[in-house]
Write an enzyme that holds these catalytic residues in place. Structure first.
Site, PDB file in Angstrom:
ATOM      1  N   GLY A   1       0.845  -4.113   6.915  1.00  0.00           N
ATOM      2  CA  GLY A   1      -0.549  -4.099   6.475  1.00  0.00           C
ATOM      3  C   GLY A   1      -0.847  -2.954   5.533  1.00  0.00           C
ATOM      4  O   GLY A   1      -0.054  -2.009   5.413  1.00  0.00           O
TER       5      GLY A   1
ATOM      6  N   ALA B   1       0.802  -1.235   0.000  1.00  0.00           N
ATOM      7  CA  ALA B   1       0.000   0.000   0.000  1.00  0.00           C
ATOM      8  C   ALA B   1       0.833   1.282   0.000  1.00  0.00           C
ATOM      9  O   ALA B   1       0.271   2.376   0.065  1.00  0.00           O
ATOM     10  CB  ALA B   1      -1.011   0.038   1.149  1.00  0.00           C
ATOM     11  N   ALA B   2       2.161   1.164  -0.116  1.00  0.00           N
ATOM     12  CA  ALA B   2       2.973   2.389  -0.198  1.00  0.00           C
ATOM     13  C   ALA B   2       2.604   3.159  -1.471  1.00  0.00           C
ATOM     14  O   ALA B   2       2.463   4.385  -1.449  1.00  0.00           O
ATOM     15  CB  ALA B   2       4.450   2.038  -0.199  1.00  0.00           C
ATOM     16  N   GLY B   3       2.414   2.410  -2.568  1.00  0.00           N
ATOM     17  CA  GLY B   3       2.016   3.057  -3.820  1.00  0.00           C
ATOM     18  C   GLY B   3       0.631   3.691  -3.693  1.00  0.00           C
ATOM     19  O   GLY B   3       0.371   4.749  -4.264  1.00  0.00           O
ATOM     20  N   ASP B   4      -0.244   3.057  -2.925  1.00  0.00           N
ATOM     21  CA  ASP B   4      -1.594   3.615  -2.737  1.00  0.00           C
ATOM     22  C   ASP B   4      -1.536   4.899  -1.905  1.00  0.00           C
ATOM     23  O   ASP B   4      -2.270   5.855  -2.168  1.00  0.00           O
ATOM     24  CB  ASP B   4      -2.504   2.583  -2.059  1.00  0.00           C
ATOM     25  CG  ASP B   4      -2.607   1.312  -2.885  1.00  0.00           C
ATOM     26  OD1 ASP B   4      -2.575   1.413  -4.131  1.00  0.00           O
ATOM     27  OD2 ASP B   4      -2.696   0.221  -2.297  1.00  0.00           O
TER      28      ASP B   4
HETATM   29  O1  RIB Z   1      -1.615  -2.074  -3.253  1.00  0.00           O
HETATM   30  C1  RIB Z   1      -1.768  -2.986  -2.202  1.00  0.00           C
HETATM   31  C2  RIB Z   1      -3.040  -3.765  -2.368  1.00  0.00           C
HETATM   32  O2  RIB Z   1      -2.932  -4.580  -3.521  1.00  0.00           O
HETATM   33  C3  RIB Z   1      -3.339  -4.728  -1.246  1.00  0.00           C
HETATM   34  O3  RIB Z   1      -4.061  -4.132  -0.192  1.00  0.00           O
HETATM   35  C4  RIB Z   1      -4.093  -5.854  -1.951  1.00  0.00           C
HETATM   36  O4  RIB Z   1      -5.422  -5.948  -1.592  1.00  0.00           O
HETATM   37  C5  RIB Z   1      -3.913  -5.594  -3.438  1.00  0.00           C
HETATM   38  O5  RIB Z   1      -5.038  -5.061  -4.007  1.00  0.00           O
END
Ligand code: RIB
Length: 315
Positions: free
Chosen positions: A293, A255-258
């Site tokens: 996480g 989730a770093a990219g998110d």
């Molecule tokens: O970018 C991370 C996400 O990629 C995770 O939370 C997982 O669910 C996938 O979609």
């Protein structure tokens, strides 16, 4: 940095998954059974992570997505609501199961992810069409490739028609036709996603720049590359600028990219210059790697600003 708009409204059209995370020494070979440890469950999914990331950075946030009518779906919607996100547009599919991601984190801090998108793939263009008035009132829209491509296209087209800022996070790695890639203001891939989109081998900054230029040739307006431990890069027809990474103790890159895309979208929606938005997003991305996480790792505005202030003092 001057703040342009106090409360930004971000709409995220994307995926939401239940993440099952384990630690393992290495990738298993095909046909091999191997032991892992430390099983943990987290709310995740690229779209939902970006929505939570945007909300933690102070944006009013609406998530448009789909989950199954099952306990995992209930849980994920509860998590989104708990972060203050408007979930009125989350569809509950009667037969498809909620999306699940199986994530392995390795000792070197890297991870690998296998996703069963389940209900995420039932999100249709008509589900976005229904939210067109909401999108017209928002400041910016972010979307991801973890949902059907026709839905991605519909979301970006609607937002652009209403004059909104649009960001396409190009994850997970998958092909996407140029007709869609050239629609958003920004396309933001990581290295593996860039390889998939450009057809070029990417290894290091120069090859990444070269592959991003290929995307520009296909009609992409602006590329913002996520280069992990090497920071990020802005690539436009005018040239490229590299933004160095912040040094942090990496626990889990999930989730770093998110976090990066969420911060980028919020700051651009607020009217910041793209270079300032990328610097801010670099901090959000770095902070997200310091915790295990997906959604629990996403930083708040206060954390991002405190880190940025410390980094500025240290020069
Ligand atoms: O970018 C991370 C996400 O990629 C995770 O939370 C997982 O669910 C996938 O979609």
């Amino acid at each position: 940095m001057t703040r342009r708009k106090k409360k930004v409204h971000v709409v995220v059209v994307g995926s939401t998954n239940f993440d099952l995370v384990v630690k393992a020494a290495r990738l298993p070979k095909e046909g091999e059974s191997m032991l892992a440890s430390n099983l943990k469950f987290f709310p995740g999914g690229k779209g939902a992570n970006q929505a939570v990331g945007a909300a933690r950075l102070g944006a009013r946030t609406t998530f448009i997505g789909a989950v199954g009518k099952d306990p995992l779906g209930d849980y994920l919607v509860r998590c989104l609501k708990g972060s203050g996100i408007d979930t009125a547009w989350v569809k509950r599919h009667p037969t498809h199961t909620t999306g699940c991601a199986f994530i392995t984190v390795y000792p070197n801090g890297n991870n690998s992810i296998v996703v069963d998108p389940g209900a995420n793939y039932t999100l249709q263009p008509r589900d976005i069409e229904r939210a067109k008035n909401l999108i017209a009132r928002a400041d910016a829209l972010a979307t991801v490739l973890e949902i059907p491509l026709e839905t991605v296209e519909a979301a970006i087209r609607l937002a652009r028609k209403a004059g909104k800022f649009t960001v396409l996070d190009a994850g997970p790695p998958r092909g996407c036709p140029p007709e869609i890639l050239k629609l958003p203001d920004i396309v933001s891939p990581n290295e593996t996603e860039l390889e998939e989109l450009s057809g070029e081998k990417v290894s290091g900054r120069d090859s990444a720049r070269h592959a991003a230029e290929k995307l520009l040739e296909l009609g992409v307006r602006t590329v913002v590359l996520k280069l992990g431990g090497d920071g990020s890069m802005l690539v436009t027809a005018k040239g490229s600028t590299h933004f160095p990474a912040h040094k942090v103790e990496v626990v889990d890159p999930t989730a770093a990219g998110d976090a990066f895309t969420a911060a980028l979208t919020v700051q651009l929606g607020a009217g910041f210059a793209i270079e300032d938005a990328i610097r801010y997003a670099n901090v959000a991305g770095a902070l997200a790697t310091t915790r295990l996480g997906a959604q629990p790792s996403l930083p708040t505005r206060k954390e991002v600003e405190a880190f940025a202030a410390r980094a500025a003092k240290l020069g």
